[in-house]
Design a protein around this motif. Structure first.
Motif, PDB file in Angstrom:
ATOM      1  N   GLY A 184       3.708  14.946  21.892  1.00  0.00           N
ATOM      2  CA  GLY A 184       4.709  14.696  22.465  1.00  0.00           C
ATOM      3  C   GLY A 184       5.973  15.242  22.171  1.00  0.00           C
ATOM      4  N   ALA A 185       5.956  16.606  21.792  1.00  0.00           N
ATOM      5  CA  ALA A 185       6.965  17.342  21.603  1.00  0.00           C
ATOM      6  C   ALA A 185       7.766  17.580  22.994  1.00  0.00           C
ATOM      7  CB  ALA A 185       6.669  18.978  21.212  1.00  0.00           C
ATOM      8  N   GLY A 186       8.970  17.323  23.214  1.00  0.00           N
ATOM      9  CA  GLY A 186       9.822  17.486  24.304  1.00  0.00           C
ATOM     10  C   GLY A 186      10.452  18.594  24.532  1.00  0.00           C
ATOM     11  N   ILE A 187      10.482  19.591  23.792  1.00  0.00           N
ATOM     12  CA  ILE A 187      10.961  20.845  23.596  1.00  0.00           C
ATOM     13  C   ILE A 187       9.853  21.808  23.050  1.00  0.00           C
ATOM     14  CG2 ILE A 187      12.745  22.503  23.060  1.00  0.00           C
ATOM     15  CD1 ILE A 187      14.760  20.023  23.032  1.00  0.00           C
ATOM     16  N   LEU A 188       9.618  22.943  23.753  1.00  0.00           N
ATOM     17  CA  LEU A 188       8.661  23.815  23.242  1.00  0.00           C
ATOM     18  C   LEU A 188       9.555  25.155  23.089  1.00  0.00           C
ATOM     19  CD1 LEU A 188       5.563  22.911  25.482  1.00  0.00           C
ATOM     20  CD2 LEU A 188       6.275  22.302  22.997  1.00  0.00           C
TER      21      LEU A 188
ATOM     22  N   TRP B 269       3.462  20.745  13.335  1.00  0.00           N
ATOM     23  CA  TRP B 269       2.552  19.798  13.696  1.00  0.00           C
ATOM     24  C   TRP B 269       3.518  18.609  14.330  1.00  0.00           C
ATOM     25  CZ3 TRP B 269      -2.080  20.699  14.949  1.00  0.00           C
ATOM     26  CH2 TRP B 269      -3.144  19.624  15.103  1.00  0.00           C
ATOM     27  N   PRO B 270       3.868  18.643  15.441  1.00  0.00           N
ATOM     28  CA  PRO B 270       4.794  17.882  16.066  1.00  0.00           C
ATOM     29  C   PRO B 270       4.648  16.473  16.202  1.00  0.00           C
ATOM     30  CG  PRO B 270       4.366  19.785  17.533  1.00  0.00           C
ATOM     31  CD  PRO B 270       3.572  19.875  16.407  1.00  0.00           C
ATOM     32  N   ALA B 271       3.579  16.034  16.123  1.00  0.00           N
ATOM     33  CA  ALA B 271       3.082  14.557  16.010  1.00  0.00           C
ATOM     34  C   ALA B 271       3.812  13.805  14.792  1.00  0.00           C
ATOM     35  CB  ALA B 271       1.401  14.412  16.096  1.00  0.00           C
ATOM     36  N   THR B 272       3.781  14.249  13.937  1.00  0.00           N
ATOM     37  CA  THR B 272       4.737  13.666  12.816  1.00  0.00           C
ATOM     38  C   THR B 272       6.014  13.241  13.255  1.00  0.00           C
ATOM     39  OG1 THR B 272       3.028  14.754  11.341  1.00  0.00           O
ATOM     40  CG2 THR B 272       5.292  13.691  10.319  1.00  0.00           C
TER      41      THR B 272
ATOM     42  N   GLN C 161       5.311   8.401  23.112  1.00  0.00           N
ATOM     43  CA  GLN C 161       6.241   8.857  24.026  1.00  0.00           C
ATOM     44  C   GLN C 161       6.815  10.204  23.745  1.00  0.00           C
ATOM     45  OE1 GLN C 161       6.800   7.109  26.901  1.00  0.00           O
ATOM     46  NE2 GLN C 161       5.548   5.535  26.169  1.00  0.00           N
ATOM     47  N   ALA C 162       6.926  11.206  24.837  1.00  0.00           N
ATOM     48  CA  ALA C 162       7.426  12.540  24.538  1.00  0.00           C
ATOM     49  C   ALA C 162       8.970  12.339  24.283  1.00  0.00           C
ATOM     50  CB  ALA C 162       7.472  13.553  25.745  1.00  0.00           C
ATOM     51  N   THR C 163       9.491  13.225  23.236  1.00  0.00           N
ATOM     52  CA  THR C 163      11.084  13.125  22.611  1.00  0.00           C
ATOM     53  C   THR C 163      11.234  14.425  22.415  1.00  0.00           C
ATOM     54  OG1 THR C 163      12.418  12.453  21.065  1.00  0.00           O
ATOM     55  CG2 THR C 163      10.042  12.631  20.571  1.00  0.00           C
ATOM     56  N   LYS C 164      12.620  14.796  22.950  1.00  0.00           N
ATOM     57  CA  LYS C 164      13.480  15.700  22.693  1.00  0.00           C
ATOM     58  C   LYS C 164      13.658  16.135  21.223  1.00  0.00           C
ATOM     59  CE  LYS C 164      15.037  16.577  27.203  1.00  0.00           C
ATOM     60  NZ  LYS C 164      16.266  16.706  28.378  1.00  0.00           N
ATOM     61  N   PHE C 165      13.412  14.969  20.513  1.00  0.00           N
ATOM     62  CA  PHE C 165      13.909  15.265  18.853  1.00  0.00           C
ATOM     63  C   PHE C 165      12.847  15.764  18.497  1.00  0.00           C
ATOM     64  CE2 PHE C 165      13.763  13.469  14.402  1.00  0.00           C
ATOM     65  CZ  PHE C 165      15.118  13.374  14.072  1.00  0.00           C
ATOM     66  N   SER C 166      11.611  15.858  18.900  1.00  0.00           N
ATOM     67  CA  SER C 166      10.543  16.601  18.528  1.00  0.00           C
ATOM     68  C   SER C 166      10.271  17.881  19.371  1.00  0.00           C
ATOM     69  CB  SER C 166       9.028  15.680  18.660  1.00  0.00           C
ATOM     70  OG  SER C 166       7.854  16.347  18.092  1.00  0.00           O
ATOM     71  N   VAL C 167      10.268  19.105  18.213  1.00  0.00           N
ATOM     72  CA  VAL C 167      10.235  20.250  18.929  1.00  0.00           C
ATOM     73  C   VAL C 167       9.253  21.387  18.292  1.00  0.00           C
ATOM     74  CG1 VAL C 167      11.576  22.474  19.136  1.00  0.00           C
ATOM     75  CG2 VAL C 167      12.901  20.368  19.111  1.00  0.00           C
ATOM     76  N   GLY C 168       8.376  21.594  19.170  1.00  0.00           N
ATOM     77  CA  GLY C 168       7.106  22.356  18.669  1.00  0.00           C
ATOM     78  C   GLY C 168       7.573  23.805  18.335  1.00  0.00           C
ATOM     79  N   HIS C 169       7.329  23.968  17.005  1.00  0.00           N
ATOM     80  CA  HIS C 169       7.489  25.171  16.372  1.00  0.00           C
ATOM     81  C   HIS C 169       6.420  26.391  16.674  1.00  0.00           C
ATOM     82  CE1 HIS C 169       7.878  28.026  12.856  1.00  0.00           C
ATOM     83  NE2 HIS C 169       9.067  28.287  13.467  1.00  0.00           N
TER      84      HIS C 169
END
Length: 406
Positions: A90-94, A393-396, A60-68
């Motif tokens: 699932g990076a909710g913020i890019l 690597w936002p998947a982690t 599930q996408a989540t804003k906790f995960s941010v694509g750097h």
């Protein structure tokens, strides 16, 4: 020949590239194999048991995960492909790191002066326009170049081909200088990758169902630049979200320059409410995240200025104590001041067997292998209480956040 980033600019009805278009309105999510690989390497214990129990969960996408910069562990940073990959994880913020061209157009680059390492410019005719054109390695001198977005117009910028951020300092030719990719990364996804303007990143991220965290990068040129002031620059970033009709609640503008953050708080309070102060106090002589007397501003003082979010690097938020990773004084004081905390950058360090390098410097004696990406992430989430983690690597981060309901 001009190579378009998107088939049409952000005017009227638009058509994204087919590659991005196929992932619009929520791409199919996948963790890939890396999170499970890291979980398997963890020592037996509560964390491993919990994360193992989530192996069958649906991403599930989540804003906790941010694509750097997207997903630059394997994709060229700040490209369409890198950000689509991050959204698929699932990076909710890019993130678009924002800088400007000679004609004052905003583009996505990590630094105004990184074109010589992130594109093929030195091997093109535009290389002669660089602030410092390519010079080959000779004797004890390394190969060198400095190429800025401000050396080019937007039309010229569009003709460049992005690549992994690297350079071969031993190169004697411009073509050789384009090499140097770290051995834990890959050039597999470089061919055909597409650069973006900031406005185009807004359209792409929105189409992917993600929110936005643009970073206003420090200019390499003296400001004002041809009449373009720092305030003009900060305002133009916000104006492009307004023009795209993006709700301010979806935007976390960032800057290492506290004055930029304070400008947004004053001039654009709806956007300023979520402005993120990227803390680079570590460059201050004598700075220690464990000793508040060395800080330029206390956490309470930042809050009084109207700052609601800070983003220190990983190592500033933790320390080693009795063989465990625990929150630093900075982290404790930030939470006491009711500051939201975001941090950077997980999975940027490559293999961790050597202690993790710069991002892990405060706890390097406790870092033994790649599984410690998860060990540190667990402390940041559960003990420090961060609200988001930038990752290459936002998947982690997504896997962990989904497992713990973040």
């Amino acid at each position: 020949m001009t190579k378009p980033i998107l088939p049409a600019l952000l005017l009227g009805a638009l058509s994204l590239p087919a590659f991005a278009e196929s992932h619009m309105s929520g791409p199919a999510l996948t963790y890939g194999t890396r999170p499970a690989f890291l979980v398997d390497k963890l020592p037996e214990g509560e964390l491993k048991t919990k994360l193992m129990s989530c192996k069958g969960q649906t991403p599930q996408a989540t804003k906790f995960s941010v694509g750097h910069r997207g997903a630059p562990l394997m994709f060229p940073e700040h490209t369409v492909e890198s950000n689509v990959a991050a959204a698929q994880m699932g990076a909710g913020i890019l993130e678009c790191d924002v800088t400007f061209t000679a004609d004052k157009e905003l583009v996505c680059r990590h630094a105004q002066n990184d074109l010589h390492t992130t594109t093929d410019i030195v091997a093109t005719d535009l290389g002669e326009k660089c602030t410092m054109p390519f010079t080959p390695a000779e004797g004890d001198s390394d190969a060198a170049a400095e190429c800025r977005t401000s050396d080019l117009t937007l039309a010229e910028f569009r003709t460049l081909s992005p690549k992994m951020d690297a350079a071969d300092a031993s190169a004697t030719t411009p073509e050789g200088y384009l090499g140097g990719t770290a051995d834990f990364r890959t050039d597999l996804y470089v061919p055909g990758a597409m650069l973006m303007t900031h406005a185009e990143s807004i359209e792409l991220f929105d189409s992917l169902g993600a929110d936005f965290t643009p970073e206003l990068k420090s200019p390499s040129v003296e400001m004002p630049f041809d009449g373009f002031s720092q305030e003009d620059y900060a305002q133009k970033l916000i104006d492009e979200y307004k023009a795209a009709g993006i709700d301010p609640s979806r935007v976390w503008p960032q800057s290492f320059n506290l004055d930029d953050v304070l400008y947004w708080i004053e001039a654009e309070p709806e956007f300023g409410a979520q402005a993120v102060y990227l803390m680079d106090e570590y460059d201050t002589e004598g700075y220690d995240p464990m000793d508040a007397s060395t800080w330029p501003n206390s956490m309470a003082e930042l809050k009084e200025m109207g700052v609601n979010y800070i983003a220190p690097p990983l190592w500033m938020l933790v320390t080693a104590q009795d063989g465990e990773i625990v929150p630093s004084t900075l982290a404790i004081e930030a939470k006491a001041a009711d500051l939201g905390i975001i941090t950077w950058t997980l999975e940027r360090s490559g293999p961790l067997a050597g202690g993790g390098g710069w991002y892990f410097q405060s706890v390097s004696d406790l870092i033994d292998g790649d599984e410690d990406y998860l060990t540190l992430l667990h402390v940041l989430a559960q003990d420090v209480g961060v609200e988001g983690v930038f990752s290459d690597w936002p998947a982690t981060v997504t896997y962990y956040a989904n497992c713990y309901g973040l």
